[in-house]
Scaffold this motif. Sequence first.
Motif, PDB file in Angstrom:
ATOM      1  N   LEU A  64      34.179  40.491  31.381  1.00 53.58           N
ATOM      2  CA  LEU A  64      34.050  41.633  30.478  1.00 53.58           C
ATOM      3  C   LEU A  64      35.042  41.480  29.333  1.00 53.58           C
ATOM      4  O   LEU A  64      36.191  41.079  29.548  1.00 53.58           O
ATOM      5  N   SER A  65      34.617  41.814  28.138  1.00 55.42           N
ATOM      6  CA  SER A  65      35.573  41.852  27.031  1.00 55.42           C
ATOM      7  C   SER A  65      36.349  43.164  27.111  1.00 55.42           C
ATOM      8  O   SER A  65      35.861  44.167  27.648  1.00 55.42           O
ATOM      9  N   GLY A  66      37.562  43.146  26.600  1.00 52.87           N
ATOM     10  CA  GLY A  66      38.327  44.383  26.581  1.00 52.87           C
ATOM     11  C   GLY A  66      37.679  45.439  25.725  1.00 52.87           C
ATOM     12  O   GLY A  66      37.718  46.636  26.039  1.00 52.87           O
ATOM     13  N   GLU A  67      37.020  44.997  24.661  1.00 55.07           N
ATOM     14  CA  GLU A  67      36.415  45.957  23.723  1.00 55.07           C
ATOM     15  C   GLU A  67      35.369  46.845  24.377  1.00 55.07           C
ATOM     16  O   GLU A  67      35.221  48.008  24.007  1.00 55.07           O
ATOM     17  N   VAL A  68      34.637  46.316  25.366  1.00 57.56           N
ATOM     18  CA  VAL A  68      33.583  47.140  25.973  1.00 57.56           C
ATOM     19  C   VAL A  68      34.174  48.333  26.712  1.00 57.56           C
ATOM     20  O   VAL A  68      33.521  49.377  26.839  1.00 57.56           O
ATOM     21  N   LEU A  69      35.416  48.214  27.191  1.00 55.74           N
ATOM     22  CA  LEU A  69      36.038  49.327  27.906  1.00 55.74           C
ATOM     23  C   LEU A  69      36.417  50.472  26.976  1.00 55.74           C
ATOM     24  O   LEU A  69      36.653  51.593  27.426  1.00 55.74           O
ATOM     25  N   ALA A  70      36.462  50.188  25.679  1.00 58.31           N
ATOM     26  CA  ALA A  70      36.835  51.218  24.709  1.00 58.31           C
ATOM     27  C   ALA A  70      35.669  52.132  24.360  1.00 58.31           C
ATOM     28  O   ALA A  70      35.869  53.181  23.742  1.00 58.31           O
ATOM     29  N   GLY A  71      34.455  51.753  24.767  1.00 60.80           N
ATOM     30  CA  GLY A  71      33.281  52.556  24.406  1.00 60.80           C
ATOM     31  C   GLY A  71      33.123  52.617  22.901  1.00 60.80           C
ATOM     32  O   GLY A  71      33.357  51.638  22.180  1.00 60.80           O
ATOM     33  N   HIS A  72      32.756  53.799  22.405  1.00 64.36           N
ATOM     34  CA  HIS A  72      32.536  53.963  20.965  1.00 64.36           C
ATOM     35  C   HIS A  72      33.846  54.212  20.205  1.00 64.36           C
ATOM     36  O   HIS A  72      33.852  54.258  18.979  1.00 64.36           O
ATOM     37  N   ASP A  73      34.940  54.386  20.936  1.00 59.46           N
ATOM     38  CA  ASP A  73      36.217  54.659  20.278  1.00 59.46           C
ATOM     39  C   ASP A  73      36.785  53.431  19.579  1.00 59.46           C
ATOM     40  O   ASP A  73      37.573  53.549  18.645  1.00 59.46           O
ATOM     41  N   GLY A  74      36.433  52.240  20.077  1.00 53.69           N
ATOM     42  CA  GLY A  74      36.888  51.015  19.452  1.00 53.69           C
ATOM     43  C   GLY A  74      38.240  50.527  19.926  1.00 53.69           C
ATOM     44  O   GLY A  74      38.599  49.379  19.706  1.00 53.69           O
ATOM     45  N   VAL A 121      26.978  40.943  47.199  1.00 53.09           N
ATOM     46  CA  VAL A 121      27.493  39.939  46.269  1.00 53.09           C
ATOM     47  C   VAL A 121      29.026  39.960  46.294  1.00 53.09           C
ATOM     48  O   VAL A 121      29.642  41.028  46.270  1.00 53.09           O
ATOM     49  N   GLU A 122      29.617  38.788  46.359  1.00 53.53           N
ATOM     50  CA  GLU A 122      31.071  38.663  46.263  1.00 53.53           C
ATOM     51  C   GLU A 122      31.439  38.567  44.786  1.00 53.53           C
ATOM     52  O   GLU A 122      30.902  37.720  44.062  1.00 53.53           O
ATOM     53  N   ILE A 123      32.364  39.431  44.348  1.00 52.04           N
ATOM     54  CA  ILE A 123      32.582  39.618  42.912  1.00 52.04           C
ATOM     55  C   ILE A 123      34.020  39.333  42.520  1.00 52.04           C
ATOM     56  O   ILE A 123      34.962  39.981  42.989  1.00 52.04           O
ATOM     57  N   GLY A 124      34.181  38.354  41.633  1.00 53.74           N
ATOM     58  CA  GLY A 124      35.435  38.155  40.917  1.00 53.74           C
ATOM     59  C   GLY A 124      35.239  38.675  39.504  1.00 53.74           C
ATOM     60  O   GLY A 124      34.129  38.620  38.959  1.00 53.74           O
ATOM     61  N   LEU A 125      36.290  39.191  38.904  1.00 53.78           N
ATOM     62  CA  LEU A 125      36.140  39.827  37.597  1.00 53.78           C
ATOM     63  C   LEU A 125      37.313  39.442  36.701  1.00 53.78           C
ATOM     64  O   LEU A 125      38.469  39.491  37.134  1.00 53.78           O
ATOM     65  N   VAL A 126      37.000  39.041  35.481  1.00 55.70           N
ATOM     66  CA  VAL A 126      38.011  38.761  34.460  1.00 55.70           C
ATOM     67  C   VAL A 126      37.740  39.670  33.277  1.00 55.70           C
ATOM     68  O   VAL A 126      36.591  39.794  32.829  1.00 55.70           O
ATOM     69  N   VAL A 127      38.769  40.325  32.783  1.00 59.78           N
ATOM     70  CA  VAL A 127      38.600  41.231  31.646  1.00 59.78           C
ATOM     71  C   VAL A 127      39.566  40.830  30.540  1.00 59.78           C
ATOM     72  O   VAL A 127      40.686  40.382  30.799  1.00 59.78           O
ATOM     73  N   GLY A 128      39.109  40.962  29.302  1.00 59.70           N
ATOM     74  CA  GLY A 128      39.955  40.682  28.145  1.00 59.70           C
ATOM     75  C   GLY A 128      40.873  41.852  27.837  1.00 59.70           C
ATOM     76  O   GLY A 128      40.941  42.831  28.582  1.00 59.70           O
ATOM     77  N   GLY A 129      41.562  41.757  26.704  1.00 65.57           N
ATOM     78  CA  GLY A 129      42.501  42.814  26.332  1.00 65.57           C
ATOM     79  C   GLY A 129      42.347  43.294  24.907  1.00 65.57           C
ATOM     80  O   GLY A 129      43.230  43.970  24.365  1.00 65.57           O
ATOM     81  N   GLY A 130      41.207  42.971  24.284  1.00 76.66           N
ATOM     82  CA  GLY A 130      41.030  43.253  22.866  1.00 76.66           C
ATOM     83  C   GLY A 130      40.993  44.718  22.492  1.00 76.66           C
ATOM     84  O   GLY A 130      41.132  45.054  21.319  1.00 76.66           O
ATOM     85  N   ASN A 131      40.801  45.607  23.463  1.00 81.37           N
ATOM     86  CA  ASN A 131      40.840  47.041  23.161  1.00 81.37           C
ATOM     87  C   ASN A 131      42.265  47.536  22.918  1.00 81.37           C
ATOM     88  O   ASN A 131      42.474  48.621  22.388  1.00 81.37           O
ATOM     89  N   PHE A 132      43.260  46.737  23.321  1.00 81.51           N
ATOM     90  CA  PHE A 132      44.657  47.071  23.085  1.00 81.51           C
ATOM     91  C   PHE A 132      45.334  46.143  22.082  1.00 81.51           C
ATOM     92  O   PHE A 132      46.187  46.563  21.311  1.00 81.51           O
ATOM     93  N   TRP A 133      44.954  44.856  22.113  1.00 84.92           N
ATOM     94  CA  TRP A 133      45.731  43.886  21.341  1.00 84.92           C
ATOM     95  C   TRP A 133      44.886  42.679  21.013  1.00 84.92           C
ATOM     96  O   TRP A 133      44.247  42.106  21.896  1.00 84.92           O
ATOM     97  N   ARG A 134      44.886  42.310  19.730  1.00 88.58           N
ATOM     98  CA  ARG A 134      44.208  41.094  19.286  1.00 88.58           C
ATOM     99  C   ARG A 134      45.277  40.155  18.756  1.00 88.58           C
ATOM    100  O   ARG A 134      45.665  40.226  17.597  1.00 88.58           O
ATOM    101  N   GLY A 135      45.767  39.289  19.611  1.00 86.15           N
ATOM    102  CA  GLY A 135      46.902  38.444  19.249  1.00 86.15           C
ATOM    103  C   GLY A 135      46.650  37.542  18.065  1.00 86.15           C
ATOM    104  O   GLY A 135      47.541  37.285  17.256  1.00 86.15           O
TER     105      GLY A 135
END
Length: 235
Positions: free
Chosen positions: A12-22, A45-59
């Motif tokens: 998942l990208s971090g941005e998707v967690l921000a919804g419409h707020d960005g 299903v056995e689930i591993g999950l990696v999420v980005g952080g772009g909703n907080f910080w774009r280095g």
Amino acid sequence: MQAVYKRILLKLSGEVLAGHDGKGIDFDTVENICKAVKKCADLGVEIGLVVGGGNFWRGRSSGKMDRTRADHMGMLATAMNSLALCDTLEQMGLNVRVQTAIAMQQVAEPYIRNKAVRHLEKGRVVIFGCGTGNPFFSTDTAAALRAAEINAEVVLKATNVDGVYDKDPNKYPDAVKYDRLTHTEILSKGLAVMDSTAASLCRENHIDILVFNLDDPENIVRAVQGENIGTIVTE
């Protein structure tokens, strides 16, 4: 319907967690995503999950900041997102473990491959935070790396487009969508699926990549059930 995959790595990208707020975290959006994750877990299903952080910080857009330090800040952003996903999934009754590539033992387990696999075998969702723990590597690369380490069959990359196109569909109305590609085509054509390091890792370890739209979180369930959505990248 039944799942066609036994073990997946959901990116998942971090941005998707921000919804419409960005920016920040929209917990209604997080809840909808987690409901779909729970349905997958309920299918076995056995689930591993990696999420980005772009909703907080774009280095990479941090201007004059040292790249290494900017990337370290991004890793901390992914840890916050990981904890938010963990809390929401736990409230839905799932057993979840957060493992981070940077030691922060007061809030998460350190990443240990064998321990992660054991969690998965016991039906726990494992969320991998802090990317690879190294600067200059994206969370896409972290997803490919963790997928290889836990022997996931597929990387499910949830994005804001419904697959892979020959050019940006938001800019070019004549953009053509691919239903199926090979890893080599992704690399040779320079298609924006994942960065080249991540794509190469998936090719070398024979891991499929399924790119699909997360506007409807139910697409995660459809993906694990083998429905024809998005673009599949395979050998």
